[in-house]
Motif scaffolding. Structure first.
Motif, PDB file in Angstrom:
ATOM      1  N   UNK A   1       0.855  -1.180   0.000  1.00 23.08           N
ATOM      2  CA  UNK A   1       0.000   0.000   0.000  1.00 23.08           C
ATOM      3  C   UNK A   1       0.891   1.231   0.000  1.00 23.08           C
ATOM      4  N   UNK A   2       0.472   2.258  -0.718  1.00 22.86           N
ATOM      5  CA  UNK A   2       1.208   3.518  -0.696  1.00 22.86           C
ATOM      6  C   UNK A   2       0.313   4.623  -0.149  1.00 22.86           C
ATOM      7  N   UNK A   3       0.779   5.267   0.881  1.00 24.13           N
ATOM      8  CA  UNK A   3       0.081   6.409   1.456  1.00 24.13           C
ATOM      9  C   UNK A   3       0.723   7.695   0.935  1.00 24.13           C
ATOM     10  N   UNK A   4      -0.108   8.685   0.708  1.00 27.55           N
ATOM     11  CA  UNK A   4       0.401   9.994   0.302  1.00 27.55           C
ATOM     12  C   UNK A   4      -0.060  11.051   1.287  1.00 27.55           C
ATOM     13  N   UNK A   5       0.789  12.018   1.521  1.00 30.23           N
ATOM     14  CA  UNK A   5       0.443  13.170   2.352  1.00 30.23           C
ATOM     15  C   UNK A   5       0.451  14.397   1.450  1.00 30.23           C
ATOM     16  N   UNK A   6      -0.729  14.910   1.189  1.00 29.52           N
ATOM     17  CA  UNK A   6      -0.879  16.054   0.304  1.00 29.52           C
ATOM     18  C   UNK A   6      -0.811  17.332   1.122  1.00 29.52           C
ATOM     19  N   UNK A   7      -0.015  18.288   0.656  1.00 28.92           N
ATOM     20  CA  UNK A   7       0.122  19.551   1.366  1.00 28.92           C
ATOM     21  C   UNK A   7      -0.429  20.688   0.511  1.00 28.92           C
ATOM     22  N   UNK A   8      -1.343  21.463   1.067  1.00 32.27           N
ATOM     23  CA  UNK A   8      -1.914  22.598   0.347  1.00 32.27           C
ATOM     24  C   UNK A   8      -1.349  23.925   0.816  1.00 32.27           C
ATOM     25  N   UNK A   9      -0.261  23.874   1.604  1.00 29.14           N
ATOM     26  CA  UNK A   9       0.322  25.103   2.117  1.00 29.14           C
ATOM     27  C   UNK A   9       1.690  25.368   1.527  1.00 29.14           C
ATOM     28  N   UNK A  10       2.553  25.938   2.350  1.00 31.97           N
ATOM     29  CA  UNK A  10       3.911  26.283   1.952  1.00 31.97           C
ATOM     30  C   UNK A  10       4.669  25.058   1.457  1.00 31.97           C
ATOM     31  N   UNK A  11       5.578  25.260   0.508  1.00 34.70           N
ATOM     32  CA  UNK A  11       6.346  24.135  -0.032  1.00 34.70           C
ATOM     33  C   UNK A  11       7.083  23.386   1.066  1.00 34.70           C
ATOM     34  N   UNK A  12       7.151  22.074   0.908  1.00 39.41           N
ATOM     35  CA  UNK A  12       7.716  21.205   1.935  1.00 39.41           C
ATOM     36  C   UNK A  12       9.232  21.159   1.985  1.00 39.41           C
ATOM     37  N   UNK A  13       9.894  21.821   1.056  1.00 40.53           N
ATOM     38  CA  UNK A  13      11.348  21.664   0.950  1.00 40.53           C
ATOM     39  C   UNK A  13      12.083  22.053   2.239  1.00 40.53           C
ATOM     40  N   UNK A  14      11.579  23.027   2.959  1.00 39.27           N
ATOM     41  CA  UNK A  14      12.247  23.494   4.171  1.00 39.27           C
ATOM     42  C   UNK A  14      11.661  22.895   5.440  1.00 39.27           C
ATOM     43  N   UNK A  15      11.004  21.760   5.308  1.00 42.47           N
ATOM     44  CA  UNK A  15      10.400  21.110   6.463  1.00 42.47           C
ATOM     45  C   UNK A  15      10.878  19.667   6.573  1.00 42.47           C
ATOM     46  N   UNK A  16      10.993  19.229   7.808  1.00 38.52           N
ATOM     47  CA  UNK A  16      11.162  17.809   8.085  1.00 38.52           C
ATOM     48  C   UNK A  16       9.782  17.167   7.981  1.00 38.52           C
ATOM     49  N   UNK A  17       9.687  16.061   7.266  1.00 40.72           N
ATOM     50  CA  UNK A  17       8.406  15.378   7.122  1.00 40.72           C
ATOM     51  C   UNK A  17       8.527  13.965   7.674  1.00 40.72           C
ATOM     52  N   UNK A  18       7.404  13.423   8.128  1.00 42.56           N
ATOM     53  CA  UNK A  18       7.443  12.121   8.790  1.00 42.56           C
ATOM     54  C   UNK A  18       6.103  11.401   8.679  1.00 42.56           C
ATOM     55  N   UNK A  19       6.169  10.105   8.879  1.00 42.03           N
ATOM     56  CA  UNK A  19       4.983   9.260   8.995  1.00 42.03           C
ATOM     57  C   UNK A  19       4.971   8.604  10.362  1.00 42.03           C
ATOM     58  N   UNK A  20       3.779   8.563  10.961  1.00 47.09           N
ATOM     59  CA  UNK A  20       3.534   7.921  12.242  1.00 47.09           C
ATOM     60  C   UNK A  20       2.355   6.962  12.074  1.00 47.09           C
ATOM     61  N   UNK A  21       2.171   6.129  13.070  1.00 45.46           N
ATOM     62  CA  UNK A  21       0.958   5.322  13.124  1.00 45.46           C
ATOM     63  C   UNK A  21       0.571   5.093  14.574  1.00 45.46           C
ATOM     64  N   UNK A  22      -0.718   4.799  14.750  1.00 44.50           N
ATOM     65  CA  UNK A  22      -1.221   4.475  16.082  1.00 44.50           C
ATOM     66  C   UNK A  22      -2.207   3.333  15.967  1.00 44.50           C
ATOM     67  N   UNK A  23      -1.859   2.217  16.576  1.00 45.14           N
ATOM     68  CA  UNK A  23      -2.736   1.046  16.596  1.00 45.14           C
ATOM     69  C   UNK A  23      -3.647   1.134  17.806  1.00 45.14           C
ATOM     70  N   UNK A  24      -4.792   0.440  17.778  1.00 45.45           N
ATOM     71  CA  UNK A  24      -5.718   0.474  18.915  1.00 45.45           C
ATOM     72  C   UNK A  24      -5.035   0.068  20.209  1.00 45.45           C
ATOM     73  N   UNK A  25      -5.183   0.883  21.224  1.00 46.54           N
ATOM     74  CA  UNK A  25      -4.625   0.570  22.534  1.00 46.54           C
ATOM     75  C   UNK A  25      -3.125   0.778  22.653  1.00 46.54           C
TER      76      UNK A  25
ATOM     77  N   UNK B   1       4.751  18.774  -4.072  1.00 45.34           N
ATOM     78  CA  UNK B   1       4.450  19.195  -2.699  1.00 45.34           C
ATOM     79  C   UNK B   1       3.723  18.125  -1.898  1.00 45.34           C
ATOM     80  N   UNK B   2       4.186  16.896  -1.997  1.00 40.10           N
ATOM     81  CA  UNK B   2       3.628  15.845  -1.173  1.00 40.10           C
ATOM     82  C   UNK B   2       4.721  14.848  -0.824  1.00 40.10           C
ATOM     83  N   UNK B   3       4.448  14.006   0.132  1.00 42.22           N
ATOM     84  CA  UNK B   3       5.378  12.932   0.457  1.00 42.22           C
ATOM     85  C   UNK B   3       4.617  11.650   0.703  1.00 42.22           C
ATOM     86  N   UNK B   4       5.286  10.538   0.456  1.00 40.66           N
ATOM     87  CA  UNK B   4       4.632   9.234   0.434  1.00 40.66           C
ATOM     88  C   UNK B   4       5.275   8.249   1.399  1.00 40.66           C
ATOM     89  N   UNK B   5       4.533   7.198   1.684  1.00 43.70           N
ATOM     90  CA  UNK B   5       5.051   6.059   2.427  1.00 43.70           C
ATOM     91  C   UNK B   5       4.644   4.810   1.672  1.00 43.70           C
TER      92      UNK B   5
END
Length: 125
Positions: free
Chosen positions: A18-42, A77-81
């Protein structure tokens, strides 16, 4: 300011990808650290992978090493996992995040300023 939104979640069978995408509608992401997290039940939210400013470095946490790949497309202007060989243990809500502060070592920090609302990933056995 950033406005992040995750897409690409859903139901997948064990062993699938599966590929997840994070779409950004704001300032360009070049000057930002970007990351993916997850949270499972409990469980607590956990960092999976992150990319430094201007792509300076890419870090993977233990749950993501070898199966997940994070990438950033500055022009679009997006990043994927990209997630491969998924198991039921990967079932969780997945979040994308960004921050202006840099990475300081080979781990992914937990403090981020901007978050998406999350997308559900369910892996069936």
């Amino acid at each position: 300011q950033l406005q992040l939104a995750e897409t690409g979640g859903g139901l997948v069978q064990q062993g699938g990808s599966l590929t997840l995408s994070c779409i950004n509608r704001g300032t360009n992401l070049n000057d930002y650290v970007v990351a993916w997290f997850r949270q499972a039940p409990g469980k607590e939210r956990e960092a999976l992978a992150c990319i430094g400013k201007k792509g300076s470095r890419t870090n993977y946490m233990s749950s993501a090493k070898g199966r997940f790949t994070i990438s950033k497309d500055i022009a679009k202007n997006h990043f994927d996992l990209q997630m491969n060989d998924l198991t039921p243990d990967d079932t969780a809500i997945y979040f994308c995040a960004a921050r202006a502060y840099p990475l300081y070592d080979d781990t992914c920090p937990s403090q981020f300023n901007f978050w998406g609302r999350g997308t559900q990933v369910t892996v069936s056995s």
